[in-house]
Every structure is written in C-alpha cells, then in structure tokens.
Scaffold this motif. Structure first.
Motif, mmCIF file in Angstrom:
data_model
loop_
_atom_site.group_PDB
_atom_site.id
_atom_site.type_symbol
_atom_site.label_atom_id
_atom_site.label_comp_id
_atom_site.label_asym_id
_atom_site.label_seq_id
_atom_site.Cartn_x
_atom_site.Cartn_y
_atom_site.Cartn_z
ATOM 1 N N LEU A 199 0.863 -1.386 -0.126
ATOM 2 C CA LEU A 199 -0.031 0.172 -0.001
ATOM 3 C C LEU A 199 0.821 1.222 0.107
ATOM 4 O O LEU A 199 0.516 2.264 -0.601
ATOM 5 C CB LEU A 199 -0.887 -0.040 1.351
ATOM 6 C CG LEU A 199 -2.026 -0.778 0.976
ATOM 7 C CD1 LEU A 199 -2.925 -1.083 2.541
ATOM 8 C CD2 LEU A 199 -3.208 -0.429 0.087
ATOM 9 N N ARG A 200 2.096 1.054 0.788
ATOM 10 C CA ARG A 200 2.930 2.360 0.635
ATOM 11 C C ARG A 200 3.690 2.461 -0.684
ATOM 12 O O ARG A 200 4.024 3.578 -1.237
ATOM 13 C CB ARG A 200 3.980 2.266 1.631
ATOM 14 C CG ARG A 200 3.493 2.357 3.144
ATOM 15 C CD ARG A 200 4.710 2.150 4.139
ATOM 16 N NE ARG A 200 5.335 3.543 4.173
ATOM 17 C CZ ARG A 200 6.694 3.461 4.081
ATOM 18 N NH1 ARG A 200 7.472 2.598 4.000
ATOM 19 N NH2 ARG A 200 7.470 4.728 4.312
ATOM 20 N N GLN A 201 3.892 1.463 -1.500
ATOM 21 C CA GLN A 201 4.697 1.586 -2.667
ATOM 22 C C GLN A 201 4.109 2.230 -3.641
ATOM 23 O O GLN A 201 2.694 2.205 -3.828
ATOM 24 C CB GLN A 201 5.011 0.104 -2.967
ATOM 25 C CG GLN A 201 6.351 -0.116 -3.899
ATOM 26 C CD GLN A 201 6.527 -1.674 -4.172
ATOM 27 O OE1 GLN A 201 5.601 -2.292 -4.266
ATOM 28 N NE2 GLN A 201 8.010 -1.653 -4.324
ATOM 29 N N ARG A 202 4.615 2.788 -4.549
ATOM 30 C CA ARG A 202 4.010 3.521 -5.751
ATOM 31 C C ARG A 202 4.197 2.323 -6.927
ATOM 32 O O ARG A 202 4.666 1.385 -6.851
ATOM 33 C CB ARG A 202 5.203 4.821 -6.061
ATOM 34 C CG ARG A 202 5.140 5.848 -5.023
ATOM 35 C CD ARG A 202 6.033 6.628 -5.508
ATOM 36 N NE ARG A 202 5.461 7.667 -6.543
ATOM 37 C CZ ARG A 202 6.130 8.576 -7.050
ATOM 38 N NH1 ARG A 202 7.523 8.690 -6.916
ATOM 39 N NH2 ARG A 202 5.737 9.207 -8.023
ATOM 40 N N SER A 226 8.354 11.547 5.411
ATOM 41 C CA SER A 226 8.368 12.722 4.835
ATOM 42 C C SER A 226 9.464 12.875 3.962
ATOM 43 O O SER A 226 9.572 13.497 3.044
ATOM 44 C CB SER A 226 8.608 14.058 6.143
ATOM 45 O OG SER A 226 9.515 13.438 6.933
ATOM 46 N N LEU A 227 10.779 12.246 4.350
ATOM 47 C CA LEU A 227 11.712 12.100 3.338
ATOM 48 C C LEU A 227 11.589 11.415 2.103
ATOM 49 O O LEU A 227 11.980 11.828 1.034
ATOM 50 C CB LEU A 227 12.731 11.276 4.231
ATOM 51 C CG LEU A 227 14.432 11.621 3.767
ATOM 52 C CD1 LEU A 227 14.900 12.888 4.175
ATOM 53 C CD2 LEU A 227 15.354 10.431 4.704
ATOM 54 N N GLN A 228 10.870 10.353 2.234
ATOM 55 C CA GLN A 228 10.421 9.683 1.018
ATOM 56 C C GLN A 228 9.511 10.509 0.045
ATOM 57 O O GLN A 228 9.835 10.385 -1.116
ATOM 58 C CB GLN A 228 9.837 8.222 1.380
ATOM 59 C CG GLN A 228 10.605 7.442 1.803
ATOM 60 C CD GLN A 228 11.782 6.851 1.162
ATOM 61 O OE1 GLN A 228 11.595 6.830 0.094
ATOM 62 N NE2 GLN A 228 12.666 6.331 1.621
ATOM 63 N N ARG A 229 8.601 11.181 0.654
ATOM 64 C CA ARG A 229 7.752 11.945 -0.278
ATOM 65 C C ARG A 229 8.608 13.133 -0.822
ATOM 66 O O ARG A 229 8.376 13.262 -1.832
ATOM 67 C CB ARG A 229 6.784 12.706 0.613
ATOM 68 C CG ARG A 229 5.409 11.804 1.035
ATOM 69 C CD ARG A 229 4.499 12.739 1.585
ATOM 70 N NE ARG A 229 3.790 12.034 2.862
ATOM 71 C CZ ARG A 229 2.603 11.189 2.810
ATOM 72 N NH1 ARG A 229 2.269 10.983 1.299
ATOM 73 N NH2 ARG A 229 2.206 10.468 3.728
ATOM 74 N N ALA A 230 9.502 13.860 -0.031
ATOM 75 C CA ALA A 230 10.267 14.905 -0.736
ATOM 76 C C ALA A 230 11.095 14.317 -1.839
ATOM 77 O O ALA A 230 11.229 14.838 -2.930
ATOM 78 C CB ALA A 230 11.287 15.314 0.283
ATOM 79 N N GLU A 231 11.713 13.166 -1.839
ATOM 80 C CA GLU A 231 12.669 12.398 -2.866
ATOM 81 C C GLU A 231 11.585 12.008 -4.040
ATOM 82 O O GLU A 231 12.003 12.222 -4.915
ATOM 83 C CB GLU A 231 13.015 11.091 -2.136
ATOM 84 C CG GLU A 231 14.100 11.374 -1.270
ATOM 85 C CD GLU A 231 15.094 10.070 -0.969
ATOM 86 O OE1 GLU A 231 14.452 8.962 -1.516
ATOM 87 O OE2 GLU A 231 15.880 10.135 -0.065
ATOM 88 N N ALA A 232 10.355 11.532 -3.720
ATOM 89 C CA ALA A 232 9.469 11.211 -4.807
ATOM 90 C C ALA A 232 9.195 12.363 -5.614
ATOM 91 O O ALA A 232 9.114 12.334 -6.741
ATOM 92 C CB ALA A 232 8.232 10.620 -4.161
ATOM 93 N N ARG A 233 8.880 13.764 -4.887
ATOM 94 C CA ARG A 233 8.618 14.936 -5.485
ATOM 95 C C ARG A 233 9.738 15.384 -6.358
ATOM 96 O O ARG A 233 9.762 15.576 -7.531
ATOM 97 C CB ARG A 233 8.446 16.195 -4.767
ATOM 98 C CG ARG A 233 6.881 16.265 -4.154
ATOM 99 C CD ARG A 233 6.734 17.358 -3.774
ATOM 100 N NE ARG A 233 7.455 17.554 -2.468
ATOM 101 C CZ ARG A 233 6.793 17.185 -1.045
ATOM 102 N NH1 ARG A 233 5.475 16.489 -1.312
ATOM 103 N NH2 ARG A 233 7.370 17.224 0.037
ATOM 104 N N ALA A 234 10.978 15.066 -5.900
ATOM 105 C CA ALA A 234 12.195 15.642 -6.544
ATOM 106 C C ALA A 234 12.532 14.472 -7.943
ATOM 107 O O ALA A 234 12.700 15.001 -9.151
ATOM 108 C CB ALA A 234 13.579 15.196 -5.753
ATOM 109 N N ARG A 235 12.037 13.300 -7.814
ATOM 110 C CA ARG A 235 12.261 12.370 -8.657
ATOM 111 C C ARG A 235 11.148 12.691 -9.829
ATOM 112 O O ARG A 235 11.624 12.775 -11.152
ATOM 113 C CB ARG A 235 11.733 11.023 -8.335
ATOM 114 C CG ARG A 235 12.727 10.189 -8.626
ATOM 115 C CD ARG A 235 12.702 8.820 -7.928
ATOM 116 N NE ARG A 235 12.477 7.601 -9.007
ATOM 117 C CZ ARG A 235 12.188 6.399 -8.549
ATOM 118 N NH1 ARG A 235 11.604 6.104 -7.564
ATOM 119 N NH2 ARG A 235 12.396 5.687 -9.494
ATOM 120 N N SER A 236 9.853 13.055 -9.457
ATOM 121 C CA SER A 236 8.901 13.437 -10.689
ATOM 122 C C SER A 236 9.265 14.637 -11.416
ATOM 123 O O SER A 236 9.172 14.556 -12.527
ATOM 124 C CB SER A 236 7.449 13.721 -9.928
ATOM 125 O OG SER A 236 7.366 12.938 -8.970
#
Lengths: 311, 187, 398
Positions: free
Chosen positions: A58-61, C104-114
């Motif tokens: 669920l967490r994974q994209r 929060s760290l993972q979300r920031a990285e995901a945004r940078a990746r997009s």
C-alpha cells in the motif's frame, strides 16, 4: 443430513467477499509460516508476514514502464479479485447460497476461464519481455489443464444428473463423490492450483523468468494480483466442498460450520503442496496432460455415467 | 422495465465494442473488445432464458480470445503494438454488403408476420429447443461432432511439415524422437 | 499521522532487497543474504518488487551504470546501501529501514524524482519523427517509430519456418540467481533463444576471497575446502531455486549460511553440517518430479535437442544439470565431513579461472534453441566462477 440449498437475499452479498478475503489472508499466513519454518525462523513471525506485505504494497508507488498498455494492465490486475467475487456467488455456505443458478457448475468454470484472459493481460500490459513470457507460460499451462478440468466438473454433474450445485450436494447424502470418483477430485484440485498460478503450477510467475508476469508490477496492482491468487485458490477450495466432499454434511456440527471446516482443510492442503513439490514446466506438462490425464478424466466420466445410468 | 433497460444497454455495449474492434490501434485491445461484445451477447442470452447457452457462450468466447492472443503474436508481427493500423479492406464493397444484409434482415424481422405463442414455454427450455432443432436427426448430430473434430486433427497432422519419419528416423526405430524441445513423456 | 506510521512500521517487518553483486563480492553478498534470512527479509526478484537496493562490492564503470539504471527503475519508497564491509551490517540495514520508514523524507524524494523525469521526457523526440508524416501508408513502414519511441522489431524465420519478430534481450547483469557481472546478449524469437553472446562487465579491483575478514588481509588465491563448500552450496541453491523447488533451495541456502558463519568448525558442527547436506542430497536425488523437470538438460556443447551426438567433443566436460547438482551436494558433504582438511587448498586460482573460461566459451552454443527457462537452468548448471576469472585476469595484468 444436509438441508436443501436455499437462496438468500442479496443483502448478504456483502459478507461473501469479506469471508473470501479473510480466508485468503489465512492462507497467506499459513504460507508465510511455512516459509519461515523452512528458513529456520519461528512459525509466528511468518504468520504475520501477509499483513506486513499488505502495508508495504500500500505504501509502494506504481511501477511505470515504457509504452505500457495501461488500460489492459489495470484490467488484468484488478480483474482477479472481481472474478473471485463472481465465482463465490454459486458456492453454498451450508444451506445458503447467493445465486441458485440452474447451471452453477458451468458458471464456476466460466469464471475461471476469465482468469486465462486476466493473467495474459497482466503479462501483456507491462510491455516487458519476461512478463510476456510469463503470461504465455500461463496460457500454455491453461490449455493443458482445461479439458481435464471440464471433464472433472462434468463427472459430479452426471452423477447428480443436474448442473445445479444444490442438486450435486443433495446427491451426496449417501456417499461423498470423492470416494467413488477420486480421479475427478484429483484433477479438480490440480486444476484449481493451476488456475491460481500457485505452487507446482506457478511457472507463469517463476523465478527463472525473474518473476514472470509479476516482474514489473508494484504497489496496489501487485497487492491486487497477489490477493487475487489467494482468493481464487480459496474459491476453488470452497467449490471442492459441495462438488466432491458432501457440502455441509457431517455429524454434530451445523452445515455452515462443516462447510467452513472442510474449506479450511482443503485450502491448507493446497497451500502446503507448494512447499513439498517443485514447479512443473509447462512444455513438459503438455504431453502428460493430453496423453495421460485427459484419457483418465474421460474414463472417469465413463465409469460415472455407467453407474448413474445403471445404478 | 429494468429488464428492458438492461437488455437495450447490453445491445448497445455489444455493438459498440464490435465497432471498437476495428477502431482501436492495438490487436490486443481489438481481441478483448471482441470478448466484451461476446460477453454482452451471452448475458443477453441468459436474460432471454437460455441460461446454459448464454453462459457457455461466455466461457467459449473468452477462452477463444485468450487462444487468439497466441495466434495473434505468432502471425501478426508488429501489429500487436499500439500503432495506428487499419483493419478494414475493400471498404466500399464491404460497406455495401454489410448494409444490404442488415437491411434485408431488419426487413425480415419487422415485416414477417410471426406466429403468436401457443401454450406456455416448456419447463426445460434447452432440452425442448434441442429436440425441436435436432430431434429427428439426433443420430446424425451425435456423429457429426466427433467427425468434425477428427477432421480438424487430421488437417493439422497433414499440414505439419515434420512427419513421423523426421521424428523417429527412416526406420521409425529411434529411441527418443528428434524434437527441437523435448516433450514431457519423450514420445 | 497514525495510520501511515503504523503502515510504515508493519511494512518494515519484511523489506524486499534487490542485490547487485560485483564479481569478487560474493562473500559480502552471502553475508548480506544471511542477515536477510535472519531478519525474515526477502530477496527481491526485480526492481518493482524491491524497497532496498544493495550493491555488494565496489562496482566498475559499466556495472555502476547498470546499477544506477536499476536504481532509477525502483518505485518509491526506496533506499540504497553499499555493502563493502562485513562489520556493522545490521546497523547499516537498520539505518536503511529508518530511511524507508521516514515518510516525509520519502515524499520529498518522490517529488524530486517526478520533477527530474518530467524535465527529460522523450516526447519531444517523437514529435519530430511524426512531422515527417507517412501519407497514404496503411500498413506502416519498417523504420516507423513504435510507441514510446522504441523502434519496432524486425522479423525473421523461426525454427518452424514461420516469420516471427526478433527481439534483442540482454540477460543480466542483474537477475535473480544469476552469476555476478555476466551479461548474455540473446536474440529471442518468442521465448526461444536463437543466438547468444556472453560477456563480463568490468570490475577494476576484485577484493579477493577473504574469508570473514577485511579485504586488507593477505589475499588467498587458492580456494580451500571451506570456501569451496560454501560456493557449492550457493550454486546448488541457485539451480534448485530456478528449477522451482523453493523449499530445497531455501534449505541449501540455510546450510550455506551455517557454513559461512562457522569458518573454523569444530568436529560436532562439521558432522552436523555434513549429515544435513547429505540429507538434502538424498532428498534431491529421490525427487522424481525434479528428475523429470531436469531430464536431458545437457551441458554438453552440442546445442539443443535430446539427440546428442556422443561423438561430438564435450568442451565443458560436464554431464547434465541434475548430475551436476547432485555432484555438488555430494562433494560439499564430503568436504565438510573432514574438518581437518578445511583450510587446505582444494582448487588453485588458475584451475578455477580456466574452468570458468571454458564454460563461458561453451555458453553461446549451449543456449541456441533453448527457451528462456531452460537457458537459465543451463547457465546455473555451469556454475560459473566469474570472480576467479576476473581475479586471474587482474593477477595476469599486475
């Protein structure tokens, strides 16, 4: 003595998917526990593995591949669970069933043929070599098991002289079908394991093709496919009960409880087989299926027909 | 009322997905659009009261579409990709023929004075339908299907470029057959 | 938030790890796998299946490019570790988990990746091609760009004489149960390999096969009995996993892990290990299904088909895959059973390198006409010791 099957109101249709998913979770927990045991870790740590997997997925994209056929991919991934919910409409829990179709046995078979389409769509949608190979491996296995499965489903219908699941259960009040048509039972169980892409028949998702049709699936899609596999295995195990194991018949306990107990036992056996038996290769299995298994199924139907007409 | 809406809705779905088969750019999508069309027709048959035939239609057609995916990749080369492709040929003549057939059939359906129903429908529709269509010729029907099956198999065997002598040697005495990939039983 | 942190905690109970092994880094890979088995984590089969990316060893240029490519393919949340030392491996993994769980760290990285992928979309290239339109083409052109800008596959006759698409698929350098650093460039029709070429990716320094100690130790070019046993169990585990027998593969891996953690075994340990390996060997030998699956998977360099001409020379000197598997387990059991000989050299570096070279040379011909699954089994059955090859190469050029 089993009670006759009666159709309940559609409101209870909410409970059926929940029940199937709970069973699927239990099957996944059993699998995890067996894996943990063979790795030398305690039983319990493996039993809680499915919840961890659900959380992780669920967490994974979602994985994005180049030029993926996204529409077909999503249909394939989400379809397995939908097909399971359609399948269980005809499976009775004790005396209650959601849809008392006059052709319940054929309905079950139709729904598992949908799975052919779904696994192929999953393999096709990713636009990836290994995924496509996985999808086609499943199809080649499907072609091998389908005819024996159809004949194995006809055998109880011939003995009960009806395609209605309720009539098949009623015809077993003297003697369960598993006792005098064991070949059909074994073929049915093998086919259930095959159309769930499980255990010895899991070549479509095999490690030698880097996970087969699961190679490029992640996140919610992966969760739906893995849940779908367990759910379809559960539905197959549940259908073996009215078809071969006498439905809800048994001493002491009420019908619905017996159905649940029998389903759980059959499902546990299916899950355990994966850990005992290596995976079968579909190109080698094809000859065995057409030369040995199909004639055995035909002979079984012949014997059953002779007994049904004569006795 | 609900039944009517459902029936007409399914009819629209069946025709629309049939059209989609020729419109989409991918063979995979065309195959499964055809499957959707057949499923809609199957459900309509179930609604008409022919449960067994309807469900069997769905079963057989979905299985056929899955098998068609195998042949599609074997024979169609690059068309399975999401490329613009045109599946229509001889557009003018086929349009004329199709419209003509439709007009003929529609005229027949609307203008023929169909007889009114006498009595009640039979208890077992499928059996009575089968007996009405095939009744006096049941024996011929029973033998036709294995004959058809045998013809298909015979055709495949004859068409196979590799025969017994390629597999088993000139004297048919080789121990194991000479196949590119070994089968499960070594036969 | 409550729900996401609970989910994150549950998710960290079983992390899936994608392992890239540098030739020469198998010691660290095996230690990593031991630690994963201890924690109940899984080795991922593909980037889509993975949360954690682990590179075991210090990769060369090509392998680093390949591993970066794979890192980019992993969907978030993801984390990366480099395993270059056997100390503090648990701490390294714990830190990686903390990184994974940190939403929060993972979300920031995901945004940078997009943002970075949106900047370099290949759509601009496709537009250029389409402006050179093909009017009146209803069957397409052979050099027309396919979807996503990838050119369409060309056709070719397959073994039955039908025209099928020809696909160029490189196998490796990262696949589950695959020799480190090997890339086999295959030409596929369907899933049948029509031709293949093998090559090894570079590795500027192979840290040496130091048993359980830092690489600053004296290099041990000759393999002793203990190291050989570990390697044989590893190969056996790979073949069993690829043949589809996950339980037996797991058992072989567990035995390998046990052997690895007692590098100077006492008498009792040695006999236990030897009996356990022997038990596994008997189980493998008894299995009729495995025998049937692996029947006629010959490692003789005569190419495909069950009709092996006994007169053609056998470049690899091996039998078939099942015999190799049983042979490995027998040898491992024998070697473990004599604890006194544990530290004595069993195979010299040059011998191992020559054997690996012969096997690598025979590989392309062996794969012709086999399907993907069979090819994987054949490659695993060869038991390629790429580390020895690379090390001998290094040594020769020192």
């Amino acid at each position: 003595m089993t009670e006759p099957i009666v159709q309940v109101s559609p409101i209870w249709a909410i409970l059926a998917p929940i029940a199937v998913l709970l069973f699927a979770l239990a099957a996944a927990a059993l699998n995890g526990a067996l894996v943990a045991q063979s790795a030398g870790r305690p039983f319990r740590s493996g039993a809680s593995a499915p919840l961890g997997q659900v959380a992780r997925l669920l967490r994974q994209r979602r994985q994005v591949t180049v030029a993926a056929d996204v529409l077909l991919w999503r249909i394939g991934a989400g379809g397995l669970v939908v097909v399971t919910f359609l399948k269980i409409l005809v499976i009775p829990l004790g005396p209650w069933t959601l849809a008392d179709l006059g052709v319940g046995v054929v309905w079950f078979n139709t729904m598992d043929v949908m799975i052919w389409a779904l696994f192929w769509l999953i393999g096709w949608g990713a636009n990836s070599a290994h995924a496509l190979v996985g999808g086609y491996r499943f199809l080649s296995l499907a072609v091998s098991y389908e005819l024996p499965l159809m004949f194995a489903l006809i055998a109880p219908a011939v003995a009960a002289q009806s395609l209605r699941v309720g009539d098949v259960v009623a015809a077993q009040h003297d003697l369960w079908f598993v006792i005098w048509m064991p070949v059909a039972f074994v073929i049915f169980c093998g086919s259930v394991i095959a159309f769930s892409s499980w255990g010895p028949f899991a070549t479509g998702a095999g490690r030698d093709i880097a996970g087969g049709f699961l190679v490029d699936v992640s996140g919610v899609d992966r969760l739906l496919i893995l849940t779908g596999r367990y759910a379809v295995l559960t539905a197959g195990a549940a259908f073996a009960v009215p078809l071969f194991l006498g439905g809800g018949g048994g001493p002491l306990l009420p019908d619905w409880l017996w159905t649940i107990v029998k389903t759980a036992l059959v499902l546990a056996a299916f899950v355990a087989i994966r850990h005992r038996v290596p995976t079968i290769r579909p190109d080698r299995f094809a000859e065995v299926a057409w030369i040995i298994v199909l004639p055995a199924a035909l002979l079984q139907v012949l014997v059953v027909a002779l007994i049904a007409v004569g006795g | 009322m609900l039944v009517d809406i459902l029936f007409w809705g399914l009819a629209v779905v069946a025709v629309a997905s049939g059209v989609t088969v020729f419109v989409v750019d991918s063979m995979a999508r065309a195959t499964y659009a055809l499957a959707v069309s057949f499923i809609a027709v199957g459900i309509m048959l179930v609604m008409v009261g022919l449960e067994y035939i309807g469900i069997i239609t769905i079963l057989m057609m979905v299985m056929e579409m899955a098998i068609m995916a195998v042949y599609m990749v074997m024979y169609m080369g690059m068309n399975p990709a999401l490329l613009p492709m045109d599946m229509t040929h001889s557009k003018r003549w086929s349009a004329v023929l199709a419209t003509g057939t439709f007009v003929l059939l529609a005229a027949g359906i609307l203008l023929i004075p169909w007889p009114a129903r006498v009595g009640a429908p039979a208890v077992d529709l499928v059996t009575s339908l089968g007996e009405a269509i095939m009744g006096p010729k049941m024996l011929a029907m029973l033998t036709i299907s294995p004959v058809l099956f045998a013809t298909i198999i015979a055709g495949l065997v004859i068409a196979n470029p590799r025969g017994r002598y390629d597999r088993w040697g000139d004297n048919l005495k080789r121990g194991t057959p000479n196949d590119p990939i070994r089968g499960g039983l070594g036969r | 938030m409550g729900v996401t942190s609970v989910l994150a905690r549950w998710a960290s109970a079983n992390v899936h790890v994608l392992i890239v092994e540098v030739p020469g880094g198998e010691q660290w890979r095996m230690l990593l796998e031991t630690e994963l088995d201890r924690r109940g984590w899984t080795v991922a089969l593909s980037p889509a299946d993975a949360d954690l990316f682990a590179v075991c060893g210090v990769p060369g240029k090509e392998l680093r490019a390949a591993s970066d490519f794979l890192w980019n393919q992993m969907p978030g949340p993801r984390s990366r570790v480099a395993v270059t030392t056997s100390l503090a491996l648990p701490a390294l993994l714990d830190a990686a988990v903390a990184h994974l769980v940190d939403d929060s760290l993972q979300r920031a990285e995901a945004r940078a990746r997009s943002r970075s992928t949106a900047a370099e979309t290949p759509k601009s290239h496709i537009q250029e091609h389409e402006s050179v339109s093909h009017e009146g083409m209803d069957h397409g052109d052979m050099d027309m760009q396919g979807p996503g800008g990838i050119p369409l596959a060309g056709g070719g006759d397959d073994r039955d004489g039908l025209e099928m698409d020809v696909l160029n698929v490189p196998l490796g350098p990262l696949l589950p149960h695959w020799p480190a650093g090997l890339v086999v460039d295959c030409v596929l029709q369907g899933d049948v390999i029509v031709s293949a070429q093998a090559r090894i990716l570079d590795a500027p320094f192979a840290p040496g096969y130091a048993p359980n100690k830092e690489s600053s130790q004296v290099k041990m070019p000759d393999e002793d009995a203990h190291q050989r046993t570990v390697r044989l169990c590893d190969h056996a585990s790979n073949v069993l996993a690829l043949a589809g027998w996950q339980t037996a593969a797991q058992e072989a891996r567990r035995l390998r892990n046990d052997l690895l953690s007692n590098d100077v075994p006492q008498e009792a340990h040695a006999t236990n290990s030897a009996t356990a390996i022997d038990r596994l060997r008997r189980r493998v030998e008894r299995s009729m299904l495995l025998r049937w699956s692996l029947k006629n998977l010959s490692l003789r360099g005569t190419g495909s088909g069950a009709d092996a001409n006994p007169l053609t020379p056998n470049p690899t000197g091996y039998g078939d895959v099942r015999n190799r598997l049983v042979g490995w387990l027998t040898e491992a059991s024998t070697l473990t059973g004599t604890p006194s000989a544990q530290q004595s050299p069993v195979a010299s570096l040059s011998d191992r390198a020559q054997e690996a070279q012969r096997a690598l040379a025979a590989l392309p011909e062996l794969l012709v006409g086999t399907d993907l699954g069979t090819a994987r089994l054949l490659i695993a059955g060869l038991g390629l010791d790429i580390a020895a090859l690379v090390q001998a190469h290094e040594r020769a050029h020192d």
